[in-house]
Design an enzyme around this catalytic site. Structure first.
Site, PDB file in Angstrom:
ATOM      1  N   TYR A  52     -15.425   0.826  -6.251  1.00  0.00           N
ATOM      2  CA  TYR A  52     -16.696   1.539  -6.071  1.00  0.00           C
ATOM      3  C   TYR A  52     -17.566   1.406  -7.319  1.00  0.00           C
ATOM      4  CZ  TYR A  52     -13.786   3.298  -2.340  1.00  0.00           C
ATOM      5  OH  TYR A  52     -12.938   3.350  -1.248  1.00  0.00           O
TER       6      TYR A  52
ATOM      7  N   LYS B 188      -2.263  -1.491  -3.690  1.00  0.00           N
ATOM      8  CA  LYS B 188      -3.134  -0.319  -3.600  1.00  0.00           C
ATOM      9  C   LYS B 188      -2.303   0.935  -3.673  1.00  0.00           C
ATOM     10  CE  LYS B 188      -6.260   1.850  -0.329  1.00  0.00           C
ATOM     11  NZ  LYS B 188      -6.759   1.861   1.023  1.00  0.00           N
TER      12      LYS B 188
ATOM     13  N   ARG C 299     -10.867   9.836   2.413  1.00  0.00           N
ATOM     14  CA  ARG C 299     -10.695  10.505   3.706  1.00  0.00           C
ATOM     15  C   ARG C 299     -11.828  11.507   3.936  1.00  0.00           C
ATOM     16  NH1 ARG C 299      -4.085  11.213   3.133  1.00  0.00           N
ATOM     17  NH2 ARG C 299      -3.639   8.962   3.116  1.00  0.00           N
TER      18      ARG C 299
ATOM     19  N   SER D 243     -10.596   5.482  -4.219  1.00  0.00           N
ATOM     20  CA  SER D 243     -11.528   6.606  -4.315  1.00  0.00           C
ATOM     21  C   SER D 243     -11.122   7.656  -5.356  1.00  0.00           C
ATOM     22  CB  SER D 243     -11.688   7.255  -2.943  1.00  0.00           C
ATOM     23  OG  SER D 243     -10.438   7.710  -2.444  1.00  0.00           O
TER      24      SER D 243
ATOM     25  N   LYS E 244       0.859  -1.189   0.000  1.00  0.00           N
ATOM     26  CA  LYS E 244       0.000   0.000   0.000  1.00  0.00           C
ATOM     27  C   LYS E 244       0.888   1.230   0.000  1.00  0.00           C
ATOM     28  CE  LYS E 244      -3.547   2.467   2.549  1.00  0.00           C
ATOM     29  NZ  LYS E 244      -4.548   2.416   3.618  1.00  0.00           N
TER      30      LYS E 244
ATOM     31  N   LYS F 188       1.449  10.074   5.620  1.00  0.00           N
ATOM     32  CA  LYS F 188       1.551   8.665   6.015  1.00  0.00           C
ATOM     33  C   LYS F 188       2.805   7.995   5.452  1.00  0.00           C
ATOM     34  CE  LYS F 188      -3.429   8.091   6.815  1.00  0.00           C
ATOM     35  NZ  LYS F 188      -4.572   7.143   6.749  1.00  0.00           N
TER      36      LYS F 188
ATOM     37  N   GLU G 196       7.553  -6.666   0.678  1.00  0.00           N
ATOM     38  CA  GLU G 196       6.422  -6.519   1.610  1.00  0.00           C
ATOM     39  C   GLU G 196       5.436  -7.678   1.462  1.00  0.00           C
ATOM     40  OE1 GLU G 196       5.597  -4.472   3.966  1.00  0.00           O
ATOM     41  OE2 GLU G 196       6.845  -2.687   3.758  1.00  0.00           O
TER      42      GLU G 196
END
Ligand code: PBG
Length: 324
Positions: A314, A249, A206, A275, A196, A218, A234
């Site tokens: 979505y 992602k 968010r 999103s 990610k 982040k 990872e």
């Protein structure tokens, strides 16, 4: 011309094109993210995600029934936590009667076969909007992992089929698996957000949960978008630690990463069509600059072609309708 090979032969009609297509989409490829709110009769359109809603549990249950009737088989739950319940340690995330736990129960009760996946991270519950516990300006790893493991057990207790840690702390998959084992949840799956990236494309999400970080960014836990090989590291570590499904992602600017990961692993790979990727298509379509229906299918097919076995999107409902 005296051509030995004519590639257009295989493209000359819809029939032959569909017969030689290397990739196809179907309803069982999709994971449907749901944003759940407190209250009743609440259905709020997310400003930066036109056509997508945050719904109270009564509406969510209706929605899940509709999704199941359309052939969609999996939902990924996110809840919007009330401001007054947020703190630095994400205490509310462990509340057995919290909105997440109540949602899992209500959905499994209404549609038992629906695969319920739950977001595991502190940001919706954090007064700082970070995915982990904050100490000064640092996001603390090990203490956060403790909470994530407890949160996962709490979701499993409520009936979640899969927990989906989206936080990128080190060692959390191993800790979650161990906690699930210790509590006899031997059927609960882990879909790890393994690769990610820290991305600007999460903005609309968010907005949906009011979970933007209160300070900083982040980048000390989510990955740096300059890197591809690191995604393999990872992902392999998460598999080693017990992940059942891994994830890349975002999806669209990261198709190379999806392929790299797909080639490196022997378990299912998911991708999150996030999103901001949704918002871009919606915005351009609204301006009349692209054909929304075509853009949805082309995008989702490209993500699958890149190597995703599953796609959180979505657009799941739209895609199923378009595929019919
Ligand atoms: C946070 C989380 C995020 C998303 C899913 N879980 C945002 C973030 O990391 O800040 C993004 C999903 C989307 O943009 O659609 N744990």
């Amino acid at each position: 011309m005296n051509l030995q090979r004519r590639n257009r032969i295989l493209r000359q009609s819809p029939t032959i094109r569909s017969m030689v297509a290397e990739t196809s989409l179907s309803a069982s490829d999709f994971i449907v993210p749901l944003f759940i709110d407190e209250g009743e009769n609440v259905k709020t359109e997310i400003a930066s995600m036109p056509g997508y809603y945050r719904m109270s549990l009564d509406f969510t249950v209706k929605e899940v029934k509709e999704l199941w009737s359309m052939g969609l088989k999996s939902v990924l739950l996110f809840i919007k936590c009330k401001d007054e319940l947020k703190d630095n340690r994400g205490t509310e995330a462990l509340n057995p009667n919290g909105l997440m736990q109540r949602s899992i129960k209500a959905i499994k009760n209404a549609v038992p076969e629906m695969l319920v996946m739950t977001d595991v991270a502190l940001d919706p519950f954090s007064s700082y909007g970070h995915d982990g516990i904050v100490d000064g300006s640092e996001i603390v790893n090990d203490a956060t992992v403790d909470v994530l493991a407890k949160m996962s057990v709490s979701h499993a207790q409520a009936g979640a089929d899969f927990v989906a840690p989206s936080d990128m702390m080190d060692g959390r998959i191993g800790a979650i698996r161990k906690a699930l084992e210790e509590n006899s949840f031997t059927k609960t799956g882990i879909m790890s957000y393994s690769a990610k990236y820290a991305s600007c494309f999460y903005g609309p999400f968010r907005d949906a949960l009011d979970s933007a970080p209160g300070f900083g960014d982040k980048k000390t836990y989510q990955m740096d978008y300059h890197n591809r090989i690191e995604a393999v590291k990872e992902t392999l570590m998460d598999i080693e630690e017990g992940a059942d499904i891994v994830m890349v992602k975002p999806a669209l600017a990261y198709l190379d990463v999806i392929r790299e990961v797909k080639n490196a692993v022997t378990i299912p790979v998911s991708a999150y069509n996030i999103s901001g990727e949704y918002a871009m298509i919606k915005a351009a379509a609204k301006m009349g600059w692209i054909d929304e229906r075509k853009a949805i299918l082309e995008t989702l097919t490209a993500i699958k072609r890149a190597g995703a076995d599953l796609i959180a999107t979505y657009f799941a409902k739209d895609a199923v309708k378009l595929l019919e």
